[in-house]
Design a protein around this motif. Sequence first.
Motif, mmCIF file in Angstrom:
data_model
loop_
_atom_site.group_PDB
_atom_site.id
_atom_site.type_symbol
_atom_site.label_atom_id
_atom_site.label_comp_id
_atom_site.label_asym_id
_atom_site.label_seq_id
_atom_site.Cartn_x
_atom_site.Cartn_y
_atom_site.Cartn_z
ATOM 1 N N LYS A 5 42.847 35.268 55.705
ATOM 2 C CA LYS A 5 41.683 34.871 55.412
ATOM 3 C C LYS A 5 40.656 34.320 56.221
ATOM 4 N N VAL A 30 30.953 36.840 46.018
ATOM 5 C CA VAL A 30 32.467 37.780 45.600
ATOM 6 C C VAL A 30 33.392 37.042 45.225
ATOM 7 N N GLY A 31 33.548 35.872 46.124
ATOM 8 C CA GLY A 31 34.341 34.731 45.520
ATOM 9 C C GLY A 31 35.592 34.518 46.939
ATOM 10 N N SER A 32 35.737 35.486 47.791
ATOM 11 C CA SER A 32 36.065 34.761 49.182
ATOM 12 C C SER A 32 35.714 35.760 49.831
ATOM 13 N N GLU A 34 38.021 37.322 52.342
ATOM 14 C CA GLU A 34 39.084 38.770 51.652
ATOM 15 C C GLU A 34 38.321 39.766 51.048
ATOM 16 N N ALA A 35 37.604 39.456 49.774
ATOM 17 C CA ALA A 35 37.764 40.498 48.905
ATOM 18 C C ALA A 35 36.133 40.321 49.318
ATOM 19 N N SER A 38 37.033 44.050 50.716
ATOM 20 C CA SER A 38 37.550 45.195 49.568
ATOM 21 C C SER A 38 36.356 45.473 48.797
ATOM 22 N N GLU A 39 35.354 44.981 48.672
ATOM 23 C CA GLU A 39 34.424 45.117 47.509
ATOM 24 C C GLU A 39 33.829 46.496 47.621
#
Length: 367
Positions: A5, A30-32, A34-35, A38-39
């Motif tokens: 994170k 997106v949520g985080s 990390e996300a 990778s989105e």
Amino acid sequence: MTKEKLIALLTLKKVPNLGDSSIKKLIREVGSAEAVLSEKTTNLLKIDGIGTTRIKEIHSAKHRIAAENELKFVEDNKINYTIYDEIDYPEKLKYCIDGPVVLFSKGNIDLKNRKMLSIVGTRKVTSYGVKFCEELIETVVPLNPVIVSGFAYGVDITAQRTAVKHNLQTVGCLAHGLNQIYPKTHKKYMSQIEENGGFFTDFWSTDTFDRKNFLGRNRIIAGLSEATIVIESADKGGSLVTAEIANSYNRDVFAVPGRASDSLSTGCNMLIKTQRAHMLTSAADLIYMLNWELNEKEQPIVQKQLFVELDGDEKKIYDFLSKNGKKLLDVIALQCGIPTFKVASVLLNLELKGVIRPLPGKLFEVI
């Protein structure tokens, strides 16, 4: 917080022209962190205000490499860090839209349940400014506030040295990474400040000192505290910028007035004239405006302490109020022959000892 994170957040911080508020927006969508990394590009393009150029940079591998290198530096040098959605992140900074997503620190900083004051001003402080700053901090010592500043010449270092002198915690906010110090002549104060607080920055070890970094540093100074005080300023300068940022955060701003002919009072007078700062003539103004005094509703329902030891000025003021009933702070100062700034401090001590209490309108009476 997971290591992944932190690396993801640092990676996003390295993306050119992607500020803290935009990073937070991406994470909300997106949520985080990390996300976000990778989105898919097509999904990121649906988020307003991000744009193709920044999205391309988000997916660039070089930023992750830079983030991993910075994390290694942080770990090797035992630098502390916290992120904007964690419990140990400074409480008031959480409410700043552009507050740092990652905040680095060194020292022994403890801000939990603490009153906080940011004190800024000119680097070319006069003897009057030094005296006012020192007396202001000395007066509020019983409230045990944290003194925040920018570790610069003039007002900043005066405030932080005075805080150390009175064993108050002080935090210096830096415009560079924690692998250097500016100005270099202030290196001699670092160990004392780290023992009595420490340093905050969101700049990396790869970020050298640059004047353009002051804006980023100043938002942390303004965001940490419930009030920002400007002690002497010309008509332009970083302290006025800090005051503007504090106003944008809906925080109280105070300015010390000066003579119209004094160039280093121009900025403060302008803030007061345009109603962007409260006029500050003594610590009593600050304590009153911030409602830091122990008002009647906050007083515990207990009997007055018996056999409380009072020193000379405390006894003089206590005896005066006992004989004359409730009186204004200025009247107490005049009748007791004690300077106003000192009266405010003595009254605070008497409140803490449970023998007097403040009333609306700067009145005080014996309990």
